[in-house]
Design a protein around this motif. Structure first.
Motif, PDB file in Angstrom:
ATOM      1  N   SER A 112       0.814  -1.218   0.000  1.00 34.87           N
ATOM      2  CA  SER A 112       0.000   0.000   0.000  1.00 34.87           C
ATOM      3  C   SER A 112       0.849   1.270   0.000  1.00 34.87           C
ATOM      4  N   GLN A 113       2.108   1.165   0.408  1.00 30.58           N
ATOM      5  CA  GLN A 113       2.992   2.327   0.436  1.00 30.58           C
ATOM      6  C   GLN A 113       3.944   2.394  -0.764  1.00 30.58           C
ATOM      7  N   MET A 114       3.925   1.368  -1.581  1.00 33.50           N
ATOM      8  CA  MET A 114       4.837   1.322  -2.719  1.00 33.50           C
ATOM      9  C   MET A 114       4.260   2.086  -3.907  1.00 33.50           C
ATOM     10  N   PRO A 115       5.125   2.783  -4.654  1.00 37.93           N
ATOM     11  CA  PRO A 115       4.631   3.569  -5.792  1.00 37.93           C
ATOM     12  C   PRO A 115       4.268   2.718  -7.007  1.00 37.93           C
ATOM     13  N   GLY A 116       3.262   3.189  -7.732  1.00 35.38           N
ATOM     14  CA  GLY A 116       2.911   2.621  -9.031  1.00 35.38           C
ATOM     15  C   GLY A 116       2.668   1.138  -9.033  1.00 35.38           C
ATOM     16  N   ASP A 117       3.290   0.465  -9.990  1.00 37.58           N
ATOM     17  CA  ASP A 117       3.100  -0.973 -10.189  1.00 37.58           C
ATOM     18  C   ASP A 117       3.894  -1.841  -9.216  1.00 37.58           C
ATOM     19  N   LEU A 118       4.577  -1.237  -8.258  1.00 39.83           N
ATOM     20  CA  LEU A 118       5.403  -2.019  -7.338  1.00 39.83           C
ATOM     21  C   LEU A 118       4.559  -2.764  -6.315  1.00 39.83           C
ATOM     22  N   GLY A 119       3.447  -2.194  -5.903  1.00 35.45           N
ATOM     23  CA  GLY A 119       2.569  -2.885  -4.952  1.00 35.45           C
ATOM     24  C   GLY A 119       2.108  -4.230  -5.477  1.00 35.45           C
ATOM     25  N   PRO A 120       1.573  -4.281  -6.711  1.00 38.09           N
ATOM     26  CA  PRO A 120       1.162  -5.574  -7.259  1.00 38.09           C
ATOM     27  C   PRO A 120       2.305  -6.582  -7.406  1.00 38.09           C
ATOM     28  N   MET A 121       3.539  -6.112  -7.568  1.00 37.56           N
ATOM     29  CA  MET A 121       4.663  -7.048  -7.616  1.00 37.56           C
ATOM     30  C   MET A 121       4.756  -7.824  -6.301  1.00 37.56           C
ATOM     31  N   LEU A 122       4.342  -7.193  -5.220  1.00 41.53           N
ATOM     32  CA  LEU A 122       4.323  -7.858  -3.911  1.00 41.53           C
ATOM     33  C   LEU A 122       3.073  -8.715  -3.745  1.00 41.53           C
ATOM     34  N   THR A 123       1.929  -8.144  -4.017  1.00 42.72           N
ATOM     35  CA  THR A 123       0.669  -8.820  -3.690  1.00 42.72           C
ATOM     36  C   THR A 123       0.282  -9.922  -4.660  1.00 42.72           C
ATOM     37  N   ASP A 124       0.784  -9.885  -5.865  1.00 43.19           N
ATOM     38  CA  ASP A 124       0.400 -10.893  -6.858  1.00 43.19           C
ATOM     39  C   ASP A 124       1.093 -12.237  -6.664  1.00 43.19           C
ATOM     40  N   SER A 125       1.968 -12.329  -5.665  1.00 37.25           N
ATOM     41  CA  SER A 125       2.667 -13.598  -5.432  1.00 37.25           C
ATOM     42  C   SER A 125       1.714 -14.686  -4.957  1.00 37.25           C
ATOM     43  N   GLY A 126       0.635 -14.296  -4.282  1.00 41.97           N
ATOM     44  CA  GLY A 126      -0.381 -15.260  -3.864  1.00 41.97           C
ATOM     45  C   GLY A 126       0.074 -16.264  -2.829  1.00 41.97           C
ATOM     46  N   VAL A 127       1.110 -15.952  -2.058  1.00 40.42           N
ATOM     47  CA  VAL A 127       1.594 -16.873  -1.025  1.00 40.42           C
ATOM     48  C   VAL A 127       0.654 -16.775   0.176  1.00 40.42           C
ATOM     49  N   PRO A 128       0.059 -17.907   0.619  1.00 43.27           N
ATOM     50  CA  PRO A 128      -0.932 -17.845   1.694  1.00 43.27           C
ATOM     51  C   PRO A 128      -0.357 -17.574   3.094  1.00 43.27           C
ATOM     52  N   ARG A 129       0.923 -17.848   3.285  1.00 42.83           N
ATOM     53  CA  ARG A 129       1.537 -17.586   4.594  1.00 42.83           C
ATOM     54  C   ARG A 129       3.031 -17.381   4.401  1.00 42.83           C
ATOM     55  N   ALA A 130       3.650 -16.755   5.396  1.00 40.79           N
ATOM     56  CA  ALA A 130       5.087 -16.494   5.326  1.00 40.79           C
ATOM     57  C   ALA A 130       5.866 -17.798   5.414  1.00 40.79           C
ATOM     58  N   GLU A 131       6.903 -17.893   4.611  1.00 39.49           N
ATOM     59  CA  GLU A 131       7.799 -19.040   4.669  1.00 39.49           C
ATOM     60  C   GLU A 131       9.008 -18.657   5.516  1.00 39.49           C
ATOM     61  N   GLY A 132       9.492 -19.570   6.315  1.00 36.56           N
ATOM     62  CA  GLY A 132      10.600 -19.271   7.213  1.00 36.56           C
ATOM     63  C   GLY A 132      11.954 -19.669   6.644  1.00 36.56           C
ATOM     64  N   PHE A 133      12.488 -18.867   5.752  1.00 37.06           N
ATOM     65  CA  PHE A 133      13.814 -19.175   5.213  1.00 37.06           C
ATOM     66  C   PHE A 133      14.785 -18.064   5.566  1.00 37.06           C
ATOM     67  N   GLY A 134      16.055 -18.423   5.622  1.00 32.25           N
ATOM     68  CA  GLY A 134      17.108 -17.495   6.007  1.00 32.25           C
ATOM     69  C   GLY A 134      17.616 -16.670   4.845  1.00 32.25           C
ATOM     70  N   ILE A 135      18.604 -15.875   5.144  1.00 36.78           N
ATOM     71  CA  ILE A 135      19.147 -14.931   4.172  1.00 36.78           C
ATOM     72  C   ILE A 135      19.795 -15.637   2.978  1.00 36.78           C
ATOM     73  N   GLU A 136      20.465 -16.767   3.219  1.00 36.22           N
ATOM     74  CA  GLU A 136      21.089 -17.483   2.101  1.00 36.22           C
ATOM     75  C   GLU A 136      20.041 -17.989   1.127  1.00 36.22           C
ATOM     76  N   GLU A 137      18.947 -18.526   1.660  1.00 35.24           N
ATOM     77  CA  GLU A 137      17.847 -18.997   0.810  1.00 35.24           C
ATOM     78  C   GLU A 137      17.196 -17.821   0.077  1.00 35.24           C
ATOM     79  N   PHE A 138      17.089 -16.686   0.745  1.00 36.96           N
ATOM     80  CA  PHE A 138      16.554 -15.481   0.101  1.00 36.96           C
ATOM     81  C   PHE A 138      17.386 -15.153  -1.138  1.00 36.96           C
ATOM     82  N   HIS A 139      18.692 -15.105  -0.948  1.00 35.53           N
ATOM     83  CA  HIS A 139      19.584 -14.798  -2.074  1.00 35.53           C
ATOM     84  C   HIS A 139      19.484 -15.858  -3.165  1.00 35.53           C
TER      85      HIS A 139
END
Length: 130
Positions: free
Chosen positions: A47-74
């Motif tokens: 809701s705070q992201m400009p333009g088309d950036l918000g949908p880049m977050l919300t369109d992922s459709g992930v039902p819950r947070a996944e618990g992965f670390g920084i290495e997995e993120f990268h």
């Protein structure tokens, strides 16, 4: 911050050759971030992201947070961009420091509260890392 300004900052920080490259890296990083934080926090951040950036977050459709670390993120960012994990560190930092510039400090704090402290430097907050 406007959408075009956001991408220009990412492009400058990441030293990308084109706006398209900056946009694709931004999409990859935001999609992976959306997998890591709760859906409610994804919506708040979007809701705070400009333009088309918000949908880049919300369109992922992930039902819950996944618990992965920084290495997995990268690793996940690298898979999306076709880069090495070391390059993905650079990519994530270029995007997430720009996110920290674009949204309120309170929102950044809320996102960081859901992540291990090892994520803090990616948002330009190295003082919060272990």
């Amino acid at each position: 911050m406007r959408y075009e300004e956001f991408l220009a900052r990412v492009r400058e920080r990441g030293e990308y050759g084109s706006p398209d490259e900056a946009r694709e890296v931004t999409r990859a990083v935001l999609e992976v971030l959306a997998q890591r934080i709760t859906p409610d926090e994804v919506a708040d951040l979007a809701s705070q992201m400009p333009g088309d950036l918000g949908p880049m977050l919300t369109d992922s459709g992930v039902p819950r947070a996944e618990g992965f670390g920084i290495e997995e993120f990268h690793q996940r960012v690298a898979e999306r961009t076709g880069a090495r994990p070391r390059t993905a560190v650079w990519d994530a930092s270029a995007v997430l420091t720009t996110v920290a510039d674009a949204v309120s400090g309170g929102e950044v704090d809320q996102v960081l509260s859901q992540l291990p402290s090892s994520y803090a430097p990616l948002f330009g907050r190295p003082d919060l890392a272990d």
